[in-house]
Design an enzyme around this catalytic site. Structure first.
Site, PDB file in Angstrom:
ATOM      1  N   ASP A  67     -22.151  58.533 -13.161  1.00 33.74           N
ATOM      2  CA  ASP A  67     -22.637  58.926 -14.486  1.00 33.74           C
ATOM      3  C   ASP A  67     -24.093  59.367 -14.467  1.00 33.74           C
ATOM      4  O   ASP A  67     -24.806  59.185 -13.474  1.00 33.74           O
ATOM      5  CB  ASP A  67     -22.437  57.772 -15.497  1.00 33.74           C
ATOM      6  CG  ASP A  67     -22.810  56.404 -14.920  1.00 33.74           C
ATOM      7  OD1 ASP A  67     -23.604  56.367 -13.964  1.00 33.74           O
ATOM      8  OD2 ASP A  67     -22.308  55.392 -15.432  1.00 33.74           O
ATOM      9  N   ASN A 136     -20.711  43.847 -21.079  1.00 31.60           N
ATOM     10  CA  ASN A 136     -19.644  44.025 -22.069  1.00 31.60           C
ATOM     11  C   ASN A 136     -18.335  44.506 -21.429  1.00 31.60           C
ATOM     12  O   ASN A 136     -17.402  44.853 -22.136  1.00 31.60           O
ATOM     13  CB  ASN A 136     -20.084  45.025 -23.152  1.00 31.60           C
ATOM     14  CG  ASN A 136     -20.329  46.425 -22.588  1.00 31.60           C
ATOM     15  OD1 ASN A 136     -20.240  46.639 -21.383  1.00 31.60           O
ATOM     16  ND2 ASN A 136     -20.632  47.368 -23.460  1.00 31.60           N
ATOM     17  N   HIS A 138     -18.025  47.177 -19.454  1.00 34.23           N
ATOM     18  CA  HIS A 138     -17.898  48.624 -19.192  1.00 34.23           C
ATOM     19  C   HIS A 138     -17.890  48.899 -17.690  1.00 34.23           C
ATOM     20  O   HIS A 138     -18.414  48.127 -16.889  1.00 34.23           O
ATOM     21  CB  HIS A 138     -18.970  49.445 -19.933  1.00 34.23           C
ATOM     22  CG  HIS A 138     -20.333  49.419 -19.347  1.00 34.23           C
ATOM     23  ND1 HIS A 138     -21.448  49.816 -20.052  1.00 34.23           N
ATOM     24  CD2 HIS A 138     -20.798  49.051 -18.122  1.00 34.23           C
ATOM     25  CE1 HIS A 138     -22.515  49.709 -19.283  1.00 34.23           C
ATOM     26  NE2 HIS A 138     -22.154  49.243 -18.118  1.00 34.23           N
ATOM     27  N   GLU A 143     -17.261  52.575 -22.333  1.00 33.16           N
ATOM     28  CA  GLU A 143     -17.601  51.413 -23.150  1.00 33.16           C
ATOM     29  C   GLU A 143     -16.362  50.844 -23.837  1.00 33.16           C
ATOM     30  O   GLU A 143     -15.397  51.575 -24.083  1.00 33.16           O
ATOM     31  CB  GLU A 143     -18.612  51.834 -24.231  1.00 33.16           C
ATOM     32  CG  GLU A 143     -19.905  52.422 -23.683  1.00 33.16           C
ATOM     33  CD  GLU A 143     -20.867  51.370 -23.139  1.00 33.16           C
ATOM     34  OE1 GLU A 143     -20.446  50.223 -22.883  1.00 33.16           O
ATOM     35  OE2 GLU A 143     -22.045  51.702 -22.957  1.00 33.16           O
TER      36      GLU A 143
HETATM   37  P1  PGA Z   1     -26.455  46.429 -13.700  1.00 35.01           P
HETATM   38  O1  PGA Z   1     -25.496  47.384 -14.493  1.00 35.01           O
HETATM   39  O2  PGA Z   1     -26.089  46.548 -12.266  1.00 35.01           O
HETATM   40  O3  PGA Z   1     -27.845  46.960 -13.965  1.00 35.01           O
HETATM   41  O4  PGA Z   1     -26.229  45.052 -14.234  1.00 35.01           O
HETATM   42  C1  PGA Z   1     -24.131  47.345 -14.206  1.00 35.01           C
HETATM   43  C2  PGA Z   1     -23.397  48.340 -15.067  1.00 35.01           C
HETATM   44  O5  PGA Z   1     -23.824  48.560 -16.222  1.00 35.01           O
HETATM   45  O6  PGA Z   1     -22.403  48.889 -14.601  1.00 35.01           O
END
Ligand code: PGA
Length: 244
Positions: A67, A136, A138, A143
């Site tokens: 992304d 969450n 995702h 999301e």
């Molecule tokens: P993070 O993000 O590694 O910064 O915790 C993980 C994600 O949002 O996929």
């Protein structure tokens, strides 16, 4: 889902790098699916070390990132292109033209997303996909919602994700609200998936993922339960709520 629980973040990173190293040595033309965020930083550090010290060769690999924030160009320090350059690409021998990060400045996200998925297909498909998980649930920027995108395209970031990622920006108001993200279908086409999770901030979502026994678009990571070759590599803190 296979599960590897490690004592620490460093051990998690080494365990993930072990799988990547083995797969790349088996297939020097492997197509890598790559992720950004705090969690994979240690895995990239370990892969860079293995390149410099043990000759792990990326010269024939290709990569596709999950992304990119909409509105950020690749030279913006908060862009995921910049992140990848800093943490991995600038330190290994992958050819720059073989690295792909979605274009956050595209004017036609729908067409661009189709093209991105097509490029992945034409490259032979992603052999191994690295993933983090949002607090969450995702995966990439897919999301929690009633429906999940199948292919790559424009997505809206949730309030939770904006709050979680505000630490990288001046404040939450500076976090872009949209991204170009690979869809769940694009991700599930990968041959092999390594899902990373570290720290107690991920404990609740990891327990939801493993204890629920159902898939739900409210926790996009549960769709990974449908894939035949996923390994969760997480530290003890992220695993601490499982089976409670
Ligand atoms: P993070 O993000 O590694 O910064 O915790 C993980 C994600 O949002 O996929």
């Amino acid at each position: 889902m296979k599960i590897i629980v490690t004592k620490s973040y460093d051990e998690m990173s080494k365990a993930a790098a072990d799988v990547f190293e083995k797969e790349i040595r088996n297939n020097p033309e492997l197509v890598l699916g790559l992720a950004t965020g705090s969690t994979p930083v240690g895995t990239y550090r370990e892969l860079v070390r293995r390149h410099l010290e043990n000759g792990l060769d990326f010269s024939r690999t290709k990569s596709f990132n999950l992304d990119e924030y909409v509105g950020l160009s690749g030279d913006n320090p908060n862009s995921y292109r910049h992140f990848m350059d800093e943490h991995l690409f600038n330190h290994i021998n992958i050819e720059r033209e073989n690295t792909h990060v979605p274009d956050g400045l595209t004017e036609n996200p729908k067409e661009y997303g189709k093209k991105y998925d097509q490029m992945i297909l034409e490259s032979g498909g992603i052999g191994i996909q690295l993933l983090g998980i949002g607090s969450n649930g995702h995966i990439a920027f897919n999301e929690p919602d009633e429906e999940l995108p199948v292919g790559t395209g424009l997505v809206e970031l949730s309030e939770q994700t904006i709050a979680d990622n505000a630490r990288f920006f001046q404040s939450a108001e500076h976090v872009p609200t949209q991204a170009i993200s690979m869809g769940m279908g694009s991700i599930l086409k990968a041959g092999k998936i390594i899902l990373l999770a570290s720290g107690e901030g991920k404990a609740e979502v990891i327990s939801e993922l493993l204890n629920r026994g159902k898939v739900t678009s409210r926790i996009p990571a549960t769709f990974l339960l449908l894939h035949p070759d996923v390994t969760l590599v997480c530290d003890e803190e992220a695993y601490s709520e499982v089976n409670r």
